[in-house]
Motif scaffolding. Structure first.
Motif, PDB file in Angstrom:
ATOM      1  N   ALA A 341       0.846  -1.190   0.000  1.00  0.00           N
ATOM      2  CA  ALA A 341       0.000   0.000   0.000  1.00  0.00           C
ATOM      3  C   ALA A 341       0.882   1.241   0.000  1.00  0.00           C
ATOM      4  O   ALA A 341       1.844   1.342   0.759  1.00  0.00           O
ATOM      5  N   ASN A 342       0.560   2.177  -0.866  1.00  0.00           N
ATOM      6  CA  ASN A 342       1.342   3.394  -1.033  1.00  0.00           C
ATOM      7  C   ASN A 342       0.388   4.567  -1.182  1.00  0.00           C
ATOM      8  O   ASN A 342      -0.604   4.485  -1.913  1.00  0.00           O
ATOM      9  N   ALA A 343       0.692   5.671  -0.495  1.00  0.00           N
ATOM     10  CA  ALA A 343      -0.214   6.815  -0.487  1.00  0.00           C
ATOM     11  C   ALA A 343      -0.378   7.454  -1.850  1.00  0.00           C
ATOM     12  O   ALA A 343      -1.273   8.283  -2.034  1.00  0.00           O
ATOM     13  N   SER A 344       0.447   7.071  -2.823  1.00  0.00           N
ATOM     14  CA  SER A 344       0.270   7.619  -4.166  1.00  0.00           C
ATOM     15  C   SER A 344      -0.992   7.086  -4.832  1.00  0.00           C
ATOM     16  O   SER A 344      -1.486   7.679  -5.795  1.00  0.00           O
ATOM     17  N   TRP A 345      -1.542   5.949  -4.304  1.00  0.00           N
ATOM     18  CA  TRP A 345      -2.741   5.397  -4.929  1.00  0.00           C
ATOM     19  C   TRP A 345      -3.801   4.930  -3.939  1.00  0.00           C
ATOM     20  O   TRP A 345      -4.938   4.681  -4.323  1.00  0.00           O
ATOM     21  N   VAL A 346      -3.465   4.818  -2.649  1.00  0.00           N
ATOM     22  CA  VAL A 346      -4.479   4.432  -1.666  1.00  0.00           C
ATOM     23  C   VAL A 346      -4.182   5.158  -0.360  1.00  0.00           C
ATOM     24  O   VAL A 346      -3.036   5.216   0.093  1.00  0.00           O
ATOM     25  N   ARG A 347      -5.224   5.721   0.233  1.00  0.00           N
ATOM     26  CA  ARG A 347      -5.061   6.473   1.474  1.00  0.00           C
ATOM     27  C   ARG A 347      -6.204   6.151   2.418  1.00  0.00           C
ATOM     28  O   ARG A 347      -7.331   5.901   1.990  1.00  0.00           O
ATOM     29  N   GLU A 348      -5.885   6.180   3.702  1.00  0.00           N
ATOM     30  CA  GLU A 348      -6.898   6.011   4.740  1.00  0.00           C
ATOM     31  C   GLU A 348      -7.071   7.366   5.401  1.00  0.00           C
ATOM     32  O   GLU A 348      -6.133   7.892   6.014  1.00  0.00           O
ATOM     33  N   ILE A 349      -8.244   7.943   5.255  1.00  0.00           N
ATOM     34  CA  ILE A 349      -8.526   9.271   5.780  1.00  0.00           C
ATOM     35  C   ILE A 349      -9.704   9.141   6.737  1.00  0.00           C
ATOM     36  O   ILE A 349     -10.853   8.978   6.311  1.00  0.00           O
ATOM     37  N   GLY A 350      -9.404   9.177   8.024  1.00  0.00           N
ATOM     38  CA  GLY A 350     -10.448   8.939   9.010  1.00  0.00           C
ATOM     39  C   GLY A 350     -10.989   7.528   8.864  1.00  0.00           C
ATOM     40  O   GLY A 350     -10.245   6.559   8.893  1.00  0.00           O
ATOM     41  N   ASP A 351     -12.325   7.429   8.685  1.00  0.00           N
ATOM     42  CA  ASP A 351     -12.922   6.101   8.508  1.00  0.00           C
ATOM     43  C   ASP A 351     -13.156   5.776   7.034  1.00  0.00           C
ATOM     44  O   ASP A 351     -13.889   4.837   6.709  1.00  0.00           O
ATOM     45  N   ALA A 352     -12.543   6.549   6.147  1.00  0.00           N
ATOM     46  CA  ALA A 352     -12.713   6.330   4.708  1.00  0.00           C
ATOM     47  C   ALA A 352     -11.433   5.793   4.085  1.00  0.00           C
ATOM     48  O   ALA A 352     -10.327   6.022   4.581  1.00  0.00           O
ATOM     49  N   ILE A 353     -11.609   5.092   2.968  1.00  0.00           N
ATOM     50  CA  ILE A 353     -10.480   4.684   2.135  1.00  0.00           C
ATOM     51  C   ILE A 353     -10.667   5.330   0.774  1.00  0.00           C
ATOM     52  O   ILE A 353     -11.755   5.279   0.184  1.00  0.00           O
TER      53      ILE A 353
END
Length: 534
Positions: A341-353
């Motif tokens: 997992a890499n923030a360039s294509w997937v991020r966890e922001i609070g309770d969202a993906i």
């Protein structure tokens, strides 16, 4: 009581060891990251994920075939540090396997692990044996030549403990008419005990023991299976095999092994949860290990280890691992395909993906998919998605996943106005936003149902029970109820299949790789199936 499986849902090829008062487990990860998940517990029942062997694959896993990648890691400990050895398989179903065997070490099982070093790569399923100050590499010998036995026996090779270079030549320990692989070694009561996975990875799987008074043999093969369910079509824990012996601080012995929980369907028995990790108590008779309950069948409920008063202290505290607060990405139990997992294509922001669409869902490169293991025979997975695709080259939704050729996808995408044929000219008309249920099998892809998507956020869900799965849009079923059988190892086709069913999120943007979508209100509920003894 300990209830098997102790690690449930896609946790195959368990390598279980004890270090002081704690038990550690490594399992195969194949094409998934985190690479080589590691669990720990103090009682053989309550296992907790503590980390993985990060950077286990020099060059990464881009392009590896389905069920390729990391096979059968083997943990060990020499009194000072942890060792792990494993093979990276880059071809599945051909004569060569195109594999590399790597070795890494760490002071703590949760890492950090040293940079992997390639060691002689005779075949897959390697392990290490630490004995009398020496380090030995055990391995299957693969014979790729036409007409040869591909599983050409078990070899042992000494490695220099510092350089890891070979010392001398390999020794052939044993060959057998039946397929043997996955060698592990322990020394017990004057015997070198060689544990072998026998009969392949499916319904014929088992554990067979060989022993010798001398490390280099000759080895005598036990006349009886230590563990198998090949003779029991009704077994609750089927496909039992690939075992490893270990002891407790009090001197009791156990066997870790894999097994699968089949579901009866009209077309037969299928194990969509994949192969899982189990333990069985062991007793010794005349120098041979035997299941404590007698016979050679695993049971669901087993006695936990006895603990002498005051003998067992608290579990060793975890070593804190650094976290990059600037780039939060989904972590275990989420997994990703063929790259971390890499923030360039997937991020966890609070309770969202949040996912950035990249290659198509069948791609073995840059597949924007995050998923969790199905661990029980009934459950529900749901997410709310607001997506505005501008082209049929954009789609996002939820998936029930086995591999690139076996999955179901419920996605929001673009389609031509109703009644207009698919002409690939989406920029010429307004089109419409639709929700589409798609099935992919080895025979190809098929749209099972499609409807106009409701305005605004859309709740996508899947629910499965007893081998069947259905998909829902805002609480209403879309399309037919489907079988989970295609998401198992047991589909009758030529390819090898080794993983397990997953529930996940996916996004694709084939043209620009720039479309971000947000999934909220994520729910994964699984109902524990308390089965009786097999």
């Amino acid at each position: 009581m300990i209830t098997n499986p102790v690690v449930r849902g896609f946790a195959p090829d368990p390598s279980m060891i004890r270090v002081c008062n704690d038990y550690y487990l490594a399992t195969s990860s194949f094409e998934w990251y985190p690479s080589i998940p590691i669990h720990r517990c103090a009682d053989l029942a309550s296992w907790h994920y503590i980390g993985s062997v990060e950077d286990a694959v020099p060059g990464g896993l881009d392009g590896v075939p389905d069920s390729g990648g990391i096979w059968a890691p083997a943990l060990s400990h020499d009194g000072e540090r942890f060792w792990i050895v494993y093979s990276v398989v880059r071809s599945v179903g051909n004569r060569y396997f195109d594999l590399d065997t790597y070795l890494s070490t760490a002071l703590a099982a949760e890492g950090p692990w040293s940079r992997p070093v390639r060691v002689p790569s005779h075949g897959f399923d390697p392990s290490l044996f630490h004995y009398d100050g020496h380090l030995y590499l055990l391995n299957l010998q693969n014979d790729h030549r036409p007409g040869a036995d591909r599983f050409g026996g078990i070899v042992l090779l000494e490695l220099d403990r510092r350089s890891l270079a070979p010392v001398g030549s390999p020794h052939l320990l044993i060959q057998h008419d039946r397929l043997i692989e996955g060698p592990k070694m322990v020394f017990h009561d004057g015997w070198f005990i060689l544990q072998l996975a026998e009969g392949g990875t499916g319904w014929e799987h088992g554990v067979r023991i060989a022993r010798s008074r001398q490390l280099f043999g000759p080895y005598e093969l036990d006349a009886h299976d230590l563990l198998t369910t090949r003779d029991d079509p009704a077994a609750v824990l089927a496909k039992a095999g690939h075992g490893e012996l270990f002891d407790t601080p009090e001197g009791q012995w156990y066997l870790s092994h894999l097994a699968a929980r089949p579901v009866e369907q009209a077309a037969g028995r299928f194990c969509e949860l994949g192969r899982e990790t189990c333990v069985q108590p062991i007793v010794w008779h005349d120098g041979w290990p035997r299941l404590a309950q007698g016979g050679h069948h695993p049971v669901v409920h087993v006695e936990p280890p006895a603990q002498s008063s005051g003998a067992r202290g608290p579990a060793t505290p975890l070593i804190p691992q650094p976290v990059d607060e600037q780039a939060q990405v989904p972590r275990w139990p989420w997994s990703t395909l063929r790259e971390p997992a890499n923030a360039s294509w997937v991020r966890e922001i609070g309770d969202a993906i949040v996912l950035r669409g990249r290659q198509g869902i069948e791609s073995r490169w840059q597949n924007s998919l995050v998923a969790q293991r199905l661990s029980e025979h009934s459950g529900r997975f749901a997410a709310t998605l607001l997506a505005e695709p501008a082209s049929f080259t954009q789609a996002a939704g939820i998936v029930a996943w086995y591999d690139t050729t076996s999955h179901y996808e419920l996605a929001i995408t673009w389609a031509e106005p109703e009644g207009q044929s698919q002409r690939g000219q989406q920029w010429l008309n307004q089109g419409r936003r639709v929700v589409r249920l798609l099935s992919r099998t080895h025979e190809g892809a098929e749209v099972l149902a499609m409807a106009d998507a409701p305005q605004g956020p859309v709740r996508l869900a899947m629910a499965w029970h007893a081998g069947a799965i259905r998909f829902e849009v805002d609480g209403e079923q879309l399309g037919p109820e489907l079988s989970l059988a295609p998401l198992s190892d047991d589909v009758p086709r030529g390819a090898l299949r080794f993983t397990g069913a997953m529930a996940g999120l996916h996004a694709e943007d084939l043209v620009d790789h720039s479309w971000w979508v947000r999934f909220t209100r994520l729910v994964l509920e699984q109902n524990v199936d308390e089965q009786g003894d097999s």
